[in-house]
Design a protein around this motif. Structure first.
Motif, PDB file in Angstrom:
ATOM      1  N   VAL B 207       0.760  -1.415  -0.115  1.00  0.00           N
ATOM      2  CA  VAL B 207       0.134   0.447   0.231  1.00  0.00           C
ATOM      3  C   VAL B 207       0.632   0.920   0.024  1.00  0.00           C
ATOM      4  CG1 VAL B 207      -2.107  -1.247   1.147  1.00  0.00           C
ATOM      5  CG2 VAL B 207      -0.145  -0.359   2.106  1.00  0.00           C
ATOM      6  N   ALA B 208       2.037   0.934   0.587  1.00  0.00           N
ATOM      7  CA  ALA B 208       2.560   2.581   0.212  1.00  0.00           C
ATOM      8  C   ALA B 208       4.782   1.891  -0.169  1.00  0.00           C
ATOM      9  CB  ALA B 208       2.742   3.249   1.750  1.00  0.00           C
ATOM     10  N   ASP B 209       5.383   2.627  -0.436  1.00  0.00           N
ATOM     11  CA  ASP B 209       6.490   2.649  -0.498  1.00  0.00           C
ATOM     12  C   ASP B 209       7.435   3.285   0.093  1.00  0.00           C
ATOM     13  OD1 ASP B 209       9.041   1.920  -1.408  1.00  0.00           O
ATOM     14  OD2 ASP B 209       8.624   1.123  -3.598  1.00  0.00           O
ATOM     15  N   ILE B 210       8.209   3.150   0.818  1.00  0.00           N
ATOM     16  CA  ILE B 210       8.880   4.516   1.533  1.00  0.00           C
ATOM     17  C   ILE B 210      10.503   4.598   1.360  1.00  0.00           C
ATOM     18  CG2 ILE B 210       9.188   6.095   3.584  1.00  0.00           C
ATOM     19  CD1 ILE B 210       6.431   4.196   4.816  1.00  0.00           C
ATOM     20  N   PRO B 211      10.686   5.723   1.175  1.00  0.00           N
ATOM     21  CA  PRO B 211      12.825   5.003   0.667  1.00  0.00           C
ATOM     22  C   PRO B 211      13.336   5.453   1.440  1.00  0.00           C
ATOM     23  CG  PRO B 211      11.707   7.331  -0.329  1.00  0.00           C
ATOM     24  CD  PRO B 211      10.367   6.616   0.447  1.00  0.00           C
ATOM     25  N   ARG B 212      14.173   5.605   1.411  1.00  0.00           N
ATOM     26  CA  ARG B 212      14.776   5.484   2.819  1.00  0.00           C
ATOM     27  C   ARG B 212      15.375   6.749   2.541  1.00  0.00           C
ATOM     28  NH1 ARG B 212      16.579   3.055   6.738  1.00  0.00           N
ATOM     29  NH2 ARG B 212      19.321   3.461   7.846  1.00  0.00           N
ATOM     30  N   CYS B 213      15.502   7.575   3.749  1.00  0.00           N
ATOM     31  CA  CYS B 213      14.998   9.145   3.869  1.00  0.00           C
ATOM     32  C   CYS B 213      15.904   9.681   4.029  1.00  0.00           C
ATOM     33  CB  CYS B 213      13.558   9.519   2.638  1.00  0.00           C
ATOM     34  SG  CYS B 213      13.789  10.793   3.192  1.00  0.00           S
ATOM     35  N   GLN B 214      16.712  10.917   4.740  1.00  0.00           N
ATOM     36  CA  GLN B 214      17.149  12.095   5.059  1.00  0.00           C
ATOM     37  C   GLN B 214      16.150  12.225   6.359  1.00  0.00           C
ATOM     38  OE1 GLN B 214      20.161  10.427   6.891  1.00  0.00           O
ATOM     39  NE2 GLN B 214      20.357  12.213   8.472  1.00  0.00           N
ATOM     40  N   ASP B 215      15.668  12.934   5.504  1.00  0.00           N
ATOM     41  CA  ASP B 215      14.572  13.938   6.194  1.00  0.00           C
ATOM     42  C   ASP B 215      13.714  13.218   7.604  1.00  0.00           C
ATOM     43  OD1 ASP B 215      14.903  15.939   4.237  1.00  0.00           O
ATOM     44  OD2 ASP B 215      13.775  15.269   2.372  1.00  0.00           O
ATOM     45  N   ILE B 216      13.422  12.219   7.601  1.00  0.00           N
ATOM     46  CA  ILE B 216      13.179  11.252   8.564  1.00  0.00           C
ATOM     47  C   ILE B 216      13.800  11.373   9.742  1.00  0.00           C
ATOM     48  CG2 ILE B 216      12.373   9.532   9.252  1.00  0.00           C
ATOM     49  CD1 ILE B 216      11.084   8.321   6.854  1.00  0.00           C
ATOM     50  N   ASN B 217      15.173  11.216   9.468  1.00  0.00           N
ATOM     51  CA  ASN B 217      15.787  11.609  11.273  1.00  0.00           C
ATOM     52  C   ASN B 217      15.992  13.208  11.013  1.00  0.00           C
ATOM     53  OD1 ASN B 217      16.558   8.604  10.440  1.00  0.00           O
ATOM     54  ND2 ASN B 217      17.605   8.540   8.849  1.00  0.00           N
ATOM     55  N   ASP B 218      16.496  13.681  10.003  1.00  0.00           N
ATOM     56  CA  ASP B 218      16.389  15.211  10.783  1.00  0.00           C
ATOM     57  C   ASP B 218      15.731  15.720  11.745  1.00  0.00           C
ATOM     58  OD1 ASP B 218      19.157  14.986   9.305  1.00  0.00           O
ATOM     59  OD2 ASP B 218      18.595  15.673   7.755  1.00  0.00           O
ATOM     60  N   TRP B 219      14.003  14.738  11.017  1.00  0.00           N
ATOM     61  CA  TRP B 219      13.137  16.085  11.566  1.00  0.00           C
ATOM     62  C   TRP B 219      12.581  15.149  12.785  1.00  0.00           C
ATOM     63  CZ3 TRP B 219      11.673  20.344  11.138  1.00  0.00           C
ATOM     64  CH2 TRP B 219      12.207  20.707  10.353  1.00  0.00           C
ATOM     65  N   GLU B 220      13.401  13.975  12.778  1.00  0.00           N
ATOM     66  CA  GLU B 220      13.025  12.993  14.080  1.00  0.00           C
ATOM     67  C   GLU B 220      14.424  13.818  15.364  1.00  0.00           C
ATOM     68  OE1 GLU B 220      11.511   8.328  13.234  1.00  0.00           O
ATOM     69  OE2 GLU B 220      13.573   8.691  13.829  1.00  0.00           O
ATOM     70  N   VAL B 226       8.376  14.241   9.457  1.00  0.00           N
ATOM     71  CA  VAL B 226       7.966  15.597   8.395  1.00  0.00           C
ATOM     72  C   VAL B 226       7.472  15.975   8.370  1.00  0.00           C
ATOM     73  CG1 VAL B 226      10.221  13.610   7.725  1.00  0.00           C
ATOM     74  CG2 VAL B 226       7.837  13.087   6.838  1.00  0.00           C
ATOM     75  N   ILE B 227       5.864  15.002   8.484  1.00  0.00           N
ATOM     76  CA  ILE B 227       4.933  16.125   8.571  1.00  0.00           C
ATOM     77  C   ILE B 227       4.298  17.183   8.992  1.00  0.00           C
ATOM     78  CG2 ILE B 227       2.304  16.081   8.454  1.00  0.00           C
ATOM     79  CD1 ILE B 227       3.161  13.542   6.346  1.00  0.00           C
ATOM     80  N   GLU B 228       5.136  17.170   9.912  1.00  0.00           N
ATOM     81  CA  GLU B 228       4.562  18.512  10.934  1.00  0.00           C
ATOM     82  C   GLU B 228       6.173  19.460  10.015  1.00  0.00           C
ATOM     83  OE1 GLU B 228       4.630  19.939  15.643  1.00  0.00           O
ATOM     84  OE2 GLU B 228       5.583  17.675  15.370  1.00  0.00           O
ATOM     85  N   GLY B 229       7.184  18.531  10.522  1.00  0.00           N
ATOM     86  CA  GLY B 229       8.621  20.204  10.088  1.00  0.00           C
ATOM     87  C   GLY B 229       8.195  20.578   8.305  1.00  0.00           C
ATOM     88  N   ASN B 230       7.879  19.042   7.132  1.00  0.00           N
ATOM     89  CA  ASN B 230       8.072  20.258   6.357  1.00  0.00           C
ATOM     90  C   ASN B 230       6.963  18.737   5.004  1.00  0.00           C
ATOM     91  OD1 ASN B 230       8.100  21.067   3.698  1.00  0.00           O
ATOM     92  ND2 ASN B 230      10.265  21.431   3.358  1.00  0.00           N
ATOM     93  N   PRO B 231       5.778  19.236   5.188  1.00  0.00           N
ATOM     94  CA  PRO B 231       4.566  18.489   4.583  1.00  0.00           C
ATOM     95  C   PRO B 231       4.186  18.275   2.983  1.00  0.00           C
ATOM     96  CG  PRO B 231       3.628  20.865   5.640  1.00  0.00           C
ATOM     97  CD  PRO B 231       4.946  20.720   5.438  1.00  0.00           C
ATOM     98  N   GLU B 232       5.692  19.386   2.301  1.00  0.00           N
ATOM     99  CA  GLU B 232       6.032  19.815   1.061  1.00  0.00           C
ATOM    100  C   GLU B 232       6.972  18.878  -0.033  1.00  0.00           C
ATOM    101  OE1 GLU B 232       4.025  21.389  -0.086  1.00  0.00           O
ATOM    102  OE2 GLU B 232       3.126  21.751   1.595  1.00  0.00           O
ATOM    103  N   LEU B 233       7.969  18.552   1.964  1.00  0.00           N
ATOM    104  CA  LEU B 233       8.408  17.209   1.336  1.00  0.00           C
ATOM    105  C   LEU B 233       8.070  15.542  -0.205  1.00  0.00           C
ATOM    106  CD1 LEU B 233      10.847  16.929   4.396  1.00  0.00           C
ATOM    107  CD2 LEU B 233      11.952  17.537   2.001  1.00  0.00           C
ATOM    108  N   PRO B 234       9.261  15.305  -0.912  1.00  0.00           N
ATOM    109  CA  PRO B 234       8.121  14.323  -1.681  1.00  0.00           C
ATOM    110  C   PRO B 234       7.766  13.261  -0.393  1.00  0.00           C
ATOM    111  CG  PRO B 234       9.993  15.334  -2.604  1.00  0.00           C
ATOM    112  CD  PRO B 234      10.064  15.750  -1.132  1.00  0.00           C
ATOM    113  N   ILE B 235       8.704  12.839   0.613  1.00  0.00           N
ATOM    114  CA  ILE B 235       8.393  11.655   1.547  1.00  0.00           C
ATOM    115  C   ILE B 235       7.123  11.825   2.215  1.00  0.00           C
ATOM    116  CG2 ILE B 235      10.065  12.908   3.245  1.00  0.00           C
ATOM    117  CD1 ILE B 235       9.850   9.172   2.913  1.00  0.00           C
ATOM    118  N   SER B 236       6.969  13.497   2.816  1.00  0.00           N
ATOM    119  CA  SER B 236       5.797  13.702   3.498  1.00  0.00           C
ATOM    120  C   SER B 236       3.977  13.210   2.373  1.00  0.00           C
ATOM    121  CB  SER B 236       5.887  14.550   3.852  1.00  0.00           C
ATOM    122  OG  SER B 236       6.451  16.001   4.408  1.00  0.00           O
TER     123      SER B 236
END
Lengths: 394, 254
Positions: B207-220, B226-236
């Motif tokens: 149902v979803a294919d989530i790439p490994r993404c540094q943005d997740i770690n940065d916002w964590e 990442v939704i709160e940090g930057n909802p415009e990111l591709p990962i969001s």
């Protein structure tokens, strides 16, 4: 020390409240536990055991079945036995060991129901709660499942007696004193009739009729769940209380010099029963407080006479309260903490089992306040019903 | 009400996925409850800017009585998400599974759903369905759908298989059904193909294919999704798309 009973007995557990509530309804009740629990129930808490047949079983849960979570053995045993005897329903009653491993009784009951076409109930009891809760859950479950819509039986003349459900009657609170007969007689004397009695002197057909009532009378905490269900499903209002004649108790109080109301008296027991007794004593000019260790109703309607009410599950608190009181009306097994000469014995089967069963009094009678409460609630309920033919008239 | 339980191998990213999904639902205007069902009690941390809610089991340990209000065991996080953690017993003692069931019973007694009126409830469950307690979130009345988080790693797929088997064993009990897999990539060789092969074998959808993404770690690191940090990111957008898909299936608008 919290939740420790060093001197007094403990009340019957939730498992036995369920068994007691369902005893006469023609179902198959299975306590899911290692063997032993059933004899505690049948020996101490079930006075009907030797005189009235009922399908109460124990699953004899083993160590390996517990560790391996082997529900299949229980399910197979139920399918086999219930398939053979075809009970009106199957009720699986939880106990401490399966509770600790999180057995899903409701899922097992559903599975049994799907396979046999017999209504199934699963109860999350664990032996660590009071019978009051077990009784409440069991009566609530049968009201949800079996009670059906009101059925009119012919022309109404407007003079039919008020139909009353009695909710929360079991030997654990009322013994085998003939209380049901007395309650029905009391209703008849006041122009009312028992519609359905949850659940003594009653079968599953009578349980189903509960939707026909004009009002429910909740006579113990155990009846509260069914009362709410019947109100939600059929709009049947409910009041709390037991019509009581306290003259026998008042006489004993008088023997101890308390007839003039000068003594500090505390009644210990089930909430509705004890408040009803305090109310009846108040009518005779004797003031008494109530102390309850069991589950309690938080609805203010349970205590319309504003009797002083103390809730505490702790033995230490009971010791403190009884020390301060001049007289204590309670089960004989409260004797060790009451002090010499203070205790007026009022045996309660849920506390002392069958030890004093022949001494349990039948106090049903009088109860004008209860009658008034019923009439007031019935009237209010009638006023809220739409008048036939009125809509659209000017 | 959409009720989802998220399972998967330990360390595969369940809490990260669940809290991002919760934030995505909230971002779409939904009232969300997230219940962490893990003794580690770290499921909702990134919804709370790193200031965790006190777990239910801690309440029992500290007070030796049941809480009387939801306020004592819950905290509102990003987008109004109600965060609850079951927590667990003293490490090495007690029974964590029983703790989960006890928490659920308590939440029923405190009328959580009636009070919060959620559109979405997410259960983030520890690792595998190891015992009765860890199956509690998929019992009747709780989650109706199961999402399994997995990567293409052998052990992650092995755990996913165990979870599928456990859930299917409960089919006649009216429990939740597996809705699909969330591929949380670890960048192993042929990762998509491996997971797709497993999904096909089990008749499941990715149902979803989530790439490994540094943005997740940065916002964590900042205590956020990442939704709160930057909802415009591709990962969001991936989390938001998954949230939209699940809402649509449930007949909810957004």
């Amino acid at each position: 020390m919290k939740q420790t009973f060093a001197l007094i007995s403990t009340y019957s557990s939730d498992q036995f409240g369920i068994c007691s509530a369902l005893y006469e309804l023609g179902g198959m009740v299975i306590i899911h536990d290692a063997s032993g629990c059933n004899s505690t129930y049948t020996t101490h808490d079930e006075p009907r055991w030797y005189d009235m047949d009922s399908m109460v079983y124990i699953s004899a849960l083993s160590r390996n079945e517990t560790i391996l979570g082997r529900d299949s053995k229980l399910i197979e045993d139920i399918l086999d036995t219930a398939g053979k005897y075809r009970p009106k329903f199957v009720a699986i009653v939880g106990a401490p060991v399966p509770y600790m491993i999180g057995t899903d009784y409701k899922a097992i009951a559903k599975l049994v129901e799907d396979k046999l076409g017999i209504p199934g109930f699963g109860f999350d009891s664990n032996g660590m709660q009071y019978y009051t809760r077990g009784m409440r859950d069991a009566l609530k479950a049968v009201a949800e499942r079996f009670a059906v819509e009101r059925t009119e039986s012919g022309e109404e003349t407007g003079k039919e007696p008020i139909k009353v459900n009695l909710l929360g009657v079991t030997p654990l609170d009322f013994g085998m004193t003939g209380a049901v007969g007395s309650l029905k007689k009391w209703l008849a004397e006041h122009g009312m009739v028992c519609n359905s009695c949850y659940a003594m002197g009653c079968d599953i057909d009578e349980i189903a009729k509960a939707g026909n009532a004009d009002i429910s009378l909740v006579v113990s905490y155990g009846g509260t769940g069914a009362a709410k269900v019947l109100k939600e499903r059929f709009g049947i209002p409910y009041v709390y209380g037991i019509p009581m004649n306290a003259s026998e108790i008042a006489e004993k109080i008088g023997d101890r010099g308390g007839a003039d109301g000068s003594k500090d008296i505390v009644i210990i027991g089930e909430q509705v029963y004890s408040l009803s007794l305090a109310e009846a004593l108040k009518n005779l000019g004797i003031k008494a407080r109530v102390l309850c260790q069991l589950d309690r109703v938080r609805d203010s309607k349970v205590n319309e006479e504003k009797i002083e009410f103390i809730y505490t599950p702790e033995e230490d608190d009971v010791i403190k309260e009884t020390k301060e009181a001049d007289l204590v009306i309670a089960d004989p097994l409260y004797g060790p903490i009451c002090g010499a000469g203070k205790l007026i014995e009022l045996p309660h089967m849920a506390f002392s089992g069958r030890m004093f069963e022949n001494d349990i009094p039948n106090l049903i009678g009088d109860g004008e306040q209860i009658y008034n409460r019923i009439m007031k609630e019935v009237k209010r309920s009638d006023e809220q019903k739409p008048t036939p033919g009125f809509a659209g008239e000017t | 009400m959409l009720k989802i339980a998220v399972y998967g191998k330990g360390g595969i990213g369940k809490s990260t996925t669940t809290s991002n999904l919760a934030a995505a639902f909230a971002k779409l205007g939904k009232k969300v409850i997230q219940i962490g069902c893990d003794p580690k009690a770290d499921s909702t941390m990134n919804l709370l800017k790193g200031k965790p809610v006190s777990p239910v089991m801690n309440y029992y340990r500290d007070n030796d009585r049941e809480p009387e209000s939801l306020d004592e065991i819950s905290k509102e996080g990003y987008g109004g998400v109600v965060c609850i953690e079951t927590g667990g017993p003293t490490p090495g003692l007690g029974c964590a599974g029983r703790g989960i069931i006890t928490t659920f019973t308590l939440l029923e007694d405190l009328e959580l759903f009636e009070t919060c009126k959620p559109d979405v409830v997410l259960y983030d469950v520890l690792g595998d369905v190891v015992c009765g307690g860890f199956a509690a979130p998929i019992r009747e009345g709780y989650a109706e759908k199961v999402l399994i988080v997995t990567s293409g790693e052998k052990m992650a797929l092995y755990a996913a298989n165990n979870i599928c088997t456990a859930v299917r064993n409960f089919a006649d009990r009216g429990y939740a059904k597996v809705r699909g897999l969330i591929l949380n990539r670890r960048n192993v060789d042929n990762e998509y193909e491996k997971v797709k092969a497993f999904a096909d074998e089990k008749g499941l959808e990715i149902v979803a294919d989530i790439p490994r993404c540094q943005d997740i770690n940065d916002w964590e690191d900042k205590g956020m999704t990442v939704i709160e940090g930057n909802p415009e990111l591709p990962i969001s957008k991936i989390y938001l798309d998954l949230a939209k898909k699940l809402l649509s299936e449930d007949g909810q608008s957004y």
